[in-house]
Design a protein around this motif. Sequence first.
Motif, PDB file in Angstrom:
ATOM      1  N   LEU A 145       8.277   4.374   0.834  1.00  0.00           N
ATOM      2  CA  LEU A 145       7.967   3.580   1.546  1.00  0.00           C
ATOM      3  C   LEU A 145       7.214   4.147   2.910  1.00  0.00           C
ATOM      4  O   LEU A 145       6.548   5.517   2.940  1.00  0.00           O
ATOM      5  N   SER A 146       6.723   3.509   3.279  1.00  0.00           N
ATOM      6  CA  SER A 146       5.858   4.088   4.773  1.00  0.00           C
ATOM      7  C   SER A 146       6.833   4.701   5.462  1.00  0.00           C
ATOM      8  O   SER A 146       7.386   4.691   5.845  1.00  0.00           O
ATOM      9  N   LYS A 147       6.473   5.887   5.779  1.00  0.00           N
ATOM     10  CA  LYS A 147       7.033   6.598   7.471  1.00  0.00           C
ATOM     11  C   LYS A 147       6.817   6.406   8.442  1.00  0.00           C
ATOM     12  O   LYS A 147       8.101   6.593   9.402  1.00  0.00           O
ATOM     13  N   ALA A 148       5.795   5.374   8.708  1.00  0.00           N
ATOM     14  CA  ALA A 148       6.258   5.023  10.054  1.00  0.00           C
ATOM     15  C   ALA A 148       7.658   4.143  10.267  1.00  0.00           C
ATOM     16  O   ALA A 148       8.177   3.962  10.957  1.00  0.00           O
ATOM     17  N   ILE A 149       7.731   3.282   9.056  1.00  0.00           N
ATOM     18  CA  ILE A 149       8.850   2.176   8.646  1.00  0.00           C
ATOM     19  C   ILE A 149       9.911   2.892   8.490  1.00  0.00           C
ATOM     20  O   ILE A 149      11.074   2.660   8.818  1.00  0.00           O
ATOM     21  N   TYR A 150      10.123   4.126   7.779  1.00  0.00           N
ATOM     22  CA  TYR A 150      10.998   4.887   8.009  1.00  0.00           C
ATOM     23  C   TYR A 150      12.383   5.944   8.853  1.00  0.00           C
ATOM     24  O   TYR A 150      13.101   5.535   9.107  1.00  0.00           O
TER      25      TYR A 150
ATOM     26  N   THR B  88       0.897  -1.551  -0.216  1.00  0.00           N
ATOM     27  CA  THR B  88      -0.343  -0.430   0.082  1.00  0.00           C
ATOM     28  C   THR B  88       0.751   1.530  -0.224  1.00  0.00           C
ATOM     29  O   THR B  88       0.647   2.032  -0.990  1.00  0.00           O
ATOM     30  N   SER B  89       1.877   1.556   1.035  1.00  0.00           N
ATOM     31  CA  SER B  89       2.573   2.682   1.130  1.00  0.00           C
ATOM     32  C   SER B  89       3.679   2.887   0.440  1.00  0.00           C
ATOM     33  O   SER B  89       4.008   3.753   0.242  1.00  0.00           O
ATOM     34  N   SER B  90       4.042   1.782   0.235  1.00  0.00           N
ATOM     35  CA  SER B  90       5.278   1.613  -1.247  1.00  0.00           C
ATOM     36  C   SER B  90       5.347   0.971  -2.315  1.00  0.00           C
ATOM     37  O   SER B  90       6.021   0.869  -2.778  1.00  0.00           O
ATOM     38  N   HIS B  91       3.907   1.335  -2.721  1.00  0.00           N
ATOM     39  CA  HIS B  91       3.782   1.304  -4.126  1.00  0.00           C
ATOM     40  C   HIS B  91       2.608   1.587  -4.521  1.00  0.00           C
ATOM     41  O   HIS B  91       2.409   3.364  -5.001  1.00  0.00           O
ATOM     42  N   LEU B  92       1.712   1.611  -3.683  1.00  0.00           N
ATOM     43  CA  LEU B  92      -0.156   1.680  -4.018  1.00  0.00           C
ATOM     44  C   LEU B  92      -0.071   2.779  -4.523  1.00  0.00           C
ATOM     45  O   LEU B  92      -0.831   4.028  -5.418  1.00  0.00           O
ATOM     46  N   VAL B  93      -0.377   3.682  -3.337  1.00  0.00           N
ATOM     47  CA  VAL B  93      -0.466   4.564  -2.564  1.00  0.00           C
ATOM     48  C   VAL B  93       0.302   6.049  -3.416  1.00  0.00           C
ATOM     49  O   VAL B  93       0.102   7.203  -3.618  1.00  0.00           O
ATOM     50  N   PRO B  94       1.419   5.868  -2.439  1.00  0.00           N
ATOM     51  CA  PRO B  94       2.937   6.874  -3.556  1.00  0.00           C
ATOM     52  C   PRO B  94       2.836   6.775  -5.022  1.00  0.00           C
ATOM     53  O   PRO B  94       3.179   7.923  -5.861  1.00  0.00           O
ATOM     54  N   ARG B  95       2.518   5.527  -5.964  1.00  0.00           N
ATOM     55  CA  ARG B  95       2.644   5.802  -6.973  1.00  0.00           C
ATOM     56  C   ARG B  95       1.342   6.593  -7.956  1.00  0.00           C
ATOM     57  O   ARG B  95       1.390   7.104  -8.719  1.00  0.00           O
TER      58      ARG B  95
ATOM     59  N   VAL C 238      10.859   0.463 -10.231  1.00  0.00           N
ATOM     60  CA  VAL C 238      11.583  -0.327  -9.529  1.00  0.00           C
ATOM     61  C   VAL C 238      11.273  -0.803  -8.948  1.00  0.00           C
ATOM     62  O   VAL C 238      10.633  -0.260  -7.769  1.00  0.00           O
ATOM     63  N   HIS C 239      10.913  -2.109  -8.436  1.00  0.00           N
ATOM     64  CA  HIS C 239      10.327  -2.790  -7.283  1.00  0.00           C
ATOM     65  C   HIS C 239      11.517  -3.870  -6.327  1.00  0.00           C
ATOM     66  O   HIS C 239      12.184  -4.410  -7.222  1.00  0.00           O
ATOM     67  N   LEU C 240      11.703  -3.238  -4.999  1.00  0.00           N
ATOM     68  CA  LEU C 240      12.917  -3.649  -4.135  1.00  0.00           C
ATOM     69  C   LEU C 240      11.794  -4.763  -3.159  1.00  0.00           C
ATOM     70  O   LEU C 240      12.901  -5.174  -2.319  1.00  0.00           O
ATOM     71  N   GLY C 241      11.194  -4.766  -3.295  1.00  0.00           N
ATOM     72  CA  GLY C 241      10.585  -6.200  -2.196  1.00  0.00           C
ATOM     73  C   GLY C 241       9.834  -5.370  -1.225  1.00  0.00           C
ATOM     74  O   GLY C 241       8.740  -5.839  -1.099  1.00  0.00           O
ATOM     75  N   THR C 242      11.266  -4.967  -0.386  1.00  0.00           N
ATOM     76  CA  THR C 242      10.861  -4.728   1.107  1.00  0.00           C
ATOM     77  C   THR C 242      10.607  -2.700   1.381  1.00  0.00           C
ATOM     78  O   THR C 242      11.932  -2.154   0.365  1.00  0.00           O
ATOM     79  N   HIS C 243      10.316  -2.104   2.381  1.00  0.00           N
ATOM     80  CA  HIS C 243      10.263  -0.736   2.249  1.00  0.00           C
ATOM     81  C   HIS C 243      11.988  -0.525   3.234  1.00  0.00           C
ATOM     82  O   HIS C 243      12.225   0.614   2.536  1.00  0.00           O
ATOM     83  N   ASP C 244      12.444  -1.383   3.726  1.00  0.00           N
ATOM     84  CA  ASP C 244      14.327  -0.609   4.169  1.00  0.00           C
ATOM     85  C   ASP C 244      14.370  -1.316   2.808  1.00  0.00           C
ATOM     86  O   ASP C 244      15.544  -0.486   2.627  1.00  0.00           O
TER      87      ASP C 244
END
Length: 291
Positions: free
Chosen positions: A197-202, A150-157, A175-181
């Motif tokens: 990526l997700s701001k919470a994860i960032y 959601t937050s690392s693809h759909l929404v920012p795209r 470019v898809h890298l798989g994970t937020h980190d």
Amino acid sequence: MKHQSLLTRVAVLALAATVLNPAFAQGADPARLRVALLPDENAATLIQNAQPLKKYLEATLEKEIELVVTTDYSSMIEAMRFGRIEVAYFGGFSYVLAKSRAPEIEAFAVGVERGTPTYQSILIAHAEGLVKTLADIKGKPFAFGDPASTSSHLVPRAYLLKKAGLTGDIDYRVVHLGTHDAVARAVQAGQVPAGALSKAIYDNLVARKAIDATKLVTLDLSDPIPNYPMTMQGSLAPALKQRIRDAFLKMSDKEVLKAFRVEGFVSTDDRAYDILRDTAKILNIDLAKVK
């Protein structure tokens, strides 16, 4: 599809094309509950951080708990669809996908952060790179996480399209890298000039010093997104479903909640995620065809 199984600290779900598990007849009350965590970071880290959760659920539900991390979002969706897990912590979009394929699953709780059941995507760039504004992304690679994130693809795209008029794979290279980190680290290293990526994860990666915030700049934040939902199989026994619901809604120990990076949980239902279905329409994404 084959997935490696780590039987000690990391439990990665082995998946195969199979029929629905007969244990999932209506009213099922299994002795062991398989609880899937969102595969948005390294699996070993997720499992290690979730040990207090495992102990809490075992004591509260009086069940054996197996923590599960699938290799990616699509594997997690298929695991829920075919009854290979009983409880799952989905990203918003991966939940919408799972619900479209397995209508019987139920969203019952949503994480609360900073007093709200919503969060945001953060769009970042390398501090010394060529991308200074959203407009600068044009003609360059842009890093996303998992395609079902959601937050690392759909929404920012969708945000790049709505805010800057930039269409993926036309105005910039996806470019898809798989994970937020992985996104944060790749942008920090200059391997890609920008990503999301997700701001919470960032914020969590910065707090853990897993990334160096001085090497990154914030381009923008997305509009609020409904937080990740806890879900369960609708075929579980009603009494067990209520106990699972109560276990999450009454969860208050910070060490237990650390597995979800939230302050607590409140009730939710499927309707809360209609906004993500609308976002998919903006991007002309057919949920039935997303792999």
